[in-house]
Design an enzyme around this catalytic site. Structure first.
Site, PDB file in Angstrom:
ATOM      1  N   SER A 252      15.025   9.440  -9.415  1.00  0.00           N
ATOM      2  CA  SER A 252      14.142  10.474  -9.953  1.00  0.00           C
ATOM      3  C   SER A 252      12.711  10.193  -9.524  1.00  0.00           C
ATOM      4  O   SER A 252      12.395   9.098  -9.062  1.00  0.00           O
ATOM      5  CB  SER A 252      14.226  10.494 -11.481  1.00  0.00           C
ATOM      6  OG  SER A 252      13.396   9.481 -12.009  1.00  0.00           O
ATOM      7  N   LYS A 253      11.851  11.194  -9.708  1.00  0.00           N
ATOM      8  CA  LYS A 253      10.475  10.999  -9.249  1.00  0.00           C
ATOM      9  C   LYS A 253       9.774   9.909 -10.050  1.00  0.00           C
ATOM     10  O   LYS A 253       8.856   9.267  -9.575  1.00  0.00           O
ATOM     11  CB  LYS A 253       9.699  12.301  -9.237  1.00  0.00           C
ATOM     12  CG  LYS A 253       9.659  13.016 -10.555  1.00  0.00           C
ATOM     13  CD  LYS A 253       8.939  14.338 -10.388  1.00  0.00           C
ATOM     14  CE  LYS A 253       8.714  14.967 -11.745  1.00  0.00           C
ATOM     15  NZ  LYS A 253       8.038  16.239 -11.655  1.00  0.00           N
ATOM     16  N   ARG A 254      10.238   9.687 -11.271  1.00  0.00           N
ATOM     17  CA  ARG A 254       9.627   8.641 -12.101  1.00  0.00           C
ATOM     18  C   ARG A 254      10.056   7.237 -11.664  1.00  0.00           C
ATOM     19  O   ARG A 254       9.450   6.255 -12.046  1.00  0.00           O
ATOM     20  CB  ARG A 254      10.011   8.819 -13.569  1.00  0.00           C
ATOM     21  CG  ARG A 254       9.651  10.166 -14.114  1.00  0.00           C
ATOM     22  CD  ARG A 254       8.348  10.128 -14.920  1.00  0.00           C
ATOM     23  NE  ARG A 254       7.909  11.480 -15.179  1.00  0.00           N
ATOM     24  CZ  ARG A 254       6.691  11.941 -14.967  1.00  0.00           C
ATOM     25  NH1 ARG A 254       5.753  11.147 -14.523  1.00  0.00           N
ATOM     26  NH2 ARG A 254       6.377  13.193 -15.210  1.00  0.00           N
TER      27      ARG A 254
END
Ligand code: GLU
Length: 513
Positions: A264-266
């Site tokens: 994920s982008k996180r």
């Protein structure tokens, strides 16, 4: 085979994650390999999630990666416009056609009514509410209500949506180039909205209408769209466009470094690596991300790395230029299982490509992080000295900090082992001789040092490690002669003067301690 036309169809809702770049890359490689066209289409019909800077970001990222577009909002082309928001008028007719032949219907449920249906479903133990064949009879739509009533409703422009009517008894089967035959039961699919109350198409409607109108031959996209494909196939059928269904290739998910779950982008900030091609600066620092570019990666390294996240050439070869990728690429060599994001591998590729670059090119990548006092030519030379020792361009500045400023810390263990105070005066004479040289270049320094060692009977091991520790603080790094030539005689003298006193102190402490 139809002429190859593929599209990259991002929604401009924010920065483009590297998964998007990989999708673009596979489309690009496929287009180039088959002499086809690579199209950028912006799927911007969801105005609630629209982010104005995202389009520029997408284009810049594609550009940096070397994925040149043949058609798109800036390039133009015969199938434009290439932003869906500019094609709004096209879609409605397609939705209406599906109504006319009984494959879609008007629905006039309000958000409150839908909520009530969701709550009622929950109360009955159904937590994944879907507006599907079991629910449509409870809803307010042209299947459940009086026709005249609906007709009047729509004619008077009260809010309505158009939904796809899923044939619940059918199994929808299609062939995917990566996954083979894929089937979905109609009974498990929801009646997707095609046209929203604001008159805008949803992703599903706009996507297939445009793939058809833009004569897209192959849809290459992430695996998360696989189940939507069943809806899409039904829509082509509902429009009598079965002969125009593109070929599908759904590429595997990119997994977290642990191999568990989708990247994920996180995860970037969590694991400490970039997951975006370029940096993205949002108002909220939590939504800002560092890009591969800013982290000191070369685009060819990112491309080579991404190419292997899901595809492999079936040989041992790992290093591929873009041209070689085009040559080798095939949709049939894409794997079905998720591809683990291995940052060390990305670094490995980057190191390989950095070594092949001139110092001057690496210098450009980090110029804005370096004080103006450091000249371009100095920085280039520093990059040449460090490039084999770094994985990212920026590391020239931290791993090689001693090329730009005095030593901050000495490797005490090695100082204790290597430093013989009785050699100090002989080394000082050497420094004086070096200072008197006409040209202070690496080759001449080396000759002079060797000559001096012969003359005085000192060994390499008595002098070179000491110079290294004095000038860099550590035992490894670029050639000592190159380093001396770069920082210059005065700096060599001042660093060594300080080093001698520190070294003597370290030695003294060791004896006392
Ligand atoms: N707009 C979709 C996305 O954001 C496109 C999916 C597709 O390629 O069909 O990924």
């Amino acid at each position: 085979m139809k002429p190859v036309r593929v599209r990259f169809a991002p929604s401009p809702t924010g920065a483009l994650h590297i998964g998007g770049i990989r999708t673009a890359l596979y489309n690009y490689l496929f287009a180039r390999k088959h002499g086809g066209k690579f199209v950028l289409r912006l799927e911007d019909t969801d105005r609630t999630r629209f982010v104005p800077q995202a389009e520029t970001y997408i284009k810049d990222a594609l550009d940096w990666c070397g994925l040149q577009l043949d058609e798109g909002p800036d390039q133009g082309g015969s199938y434009g416009p290439y932003r869906q928001s500019e094609r709004k008028e096209i879609y409605k007719a397609f939705a209406e056609k599906m109504i006319a032949n009984g494959n879609a219907y008007f629905a006039i449920d309000t958000p409150e009514e839908l909520n009530a249906m969701r709550e009622a479903a929950k109360a009955a133990g159904n937590h994944s509410f879907k507006y599907d064949h079991t629910m449509r009879i409870n809803g307010r739509n042209s299947l459940s209500l009086d026709q005249a009533y609906i007709k009047e409703w729509v004619a008077s422009e009260k809010p309505y949506t158009i939904r796809l009517k899923i044939p619940e008894k059918e199994t929808i089967t299609f062939t995917d180039i990566v996954r083979g035959e894929v089937s979905f039961k109609g009974s498990e699919l929801d009646d997707k909205i095609l046209l929203k109350t604001d008159g805008m198409p949803t992703y599903h409607l706009a996507n297939i209408v445009d793939d058809f109108s833009m004569k897209i031959s192959h849809v290459i996209r992430g695996e998360e769209w696989l189940s939507s494909t069943a809806h899409h196939v039904l829509m082509y059928r509902a429009l009598n466009l079965e002969d125009h269904i593109p070929q599908f290739a759904h590429i595997p998910l990119i997994l977290k470094p642990t191999g568990k779950g989708k990247l994920s982008k996180r995860d970037g900030s969590k694991f400490g690596f970039p997951v975006f091609p370029l940096s993205w600066n949002a108002e909220n620092p939590e939504d800002s991300f560092e890009g591969f570019r800013e982290a000191g990666f070369l685009p060819e390294a990112l491309i080579n790395f991404l190419a292997f996240l899901g595809w492999n050439p079936g040989t041992e070869q790992e290093i591929f230029s873009m041209d070689q990728l085009i040559e080798a690429f095939s949709l049939n060599q894409i794997g079905k299982s998720g591809a683990r994001f291995d940052y060390d591998k990305a670094l490995w590729f980057n190191q390989h490509y950095l070594i092949g670059r001139q110092g001057i090119e690496i210098a450009k990548m980090i110029r804005n992080q370096v004080s103006d006092q450091i000249s371009d030519s100095y920085l280039s030379k520093a990059c040449d000295l460090m490039k084999e020792r770094v994985h990212r361009a920026n590391e020239v500045l931290d791993k090689g900090y001693f090329l730009f400023e005095p030593v901050k810390e000495y490797d005490q263990k090695n100082v204790r082992k290597r430093w013989k105070p009785e050699n100090q005066s002989t080394i000082e004479v050497l420094l004086t001789r070096l200072e008197g040289m006409q040209s202070y270049d690496a080759q001449d320094i080396e000759t002079m040092v060797k000559q001096y060692l012969e003359e005085t009977g000192l060994k390499f091991g008595d002098v070179l490690p000491v110079l290294r520790l004095g000038l860099a603080g550590i035992m490894n790094g670029p050639s000592i002669f190159d380093m001396m030539a770069l920082i210059g005689a005065d700096e060599v003298r001042s660093r060594m003067t300080r080093a001698f006193s520190v070294f003597n102190q370290i030695k003294k402490d060791a004896i006392q301690g």
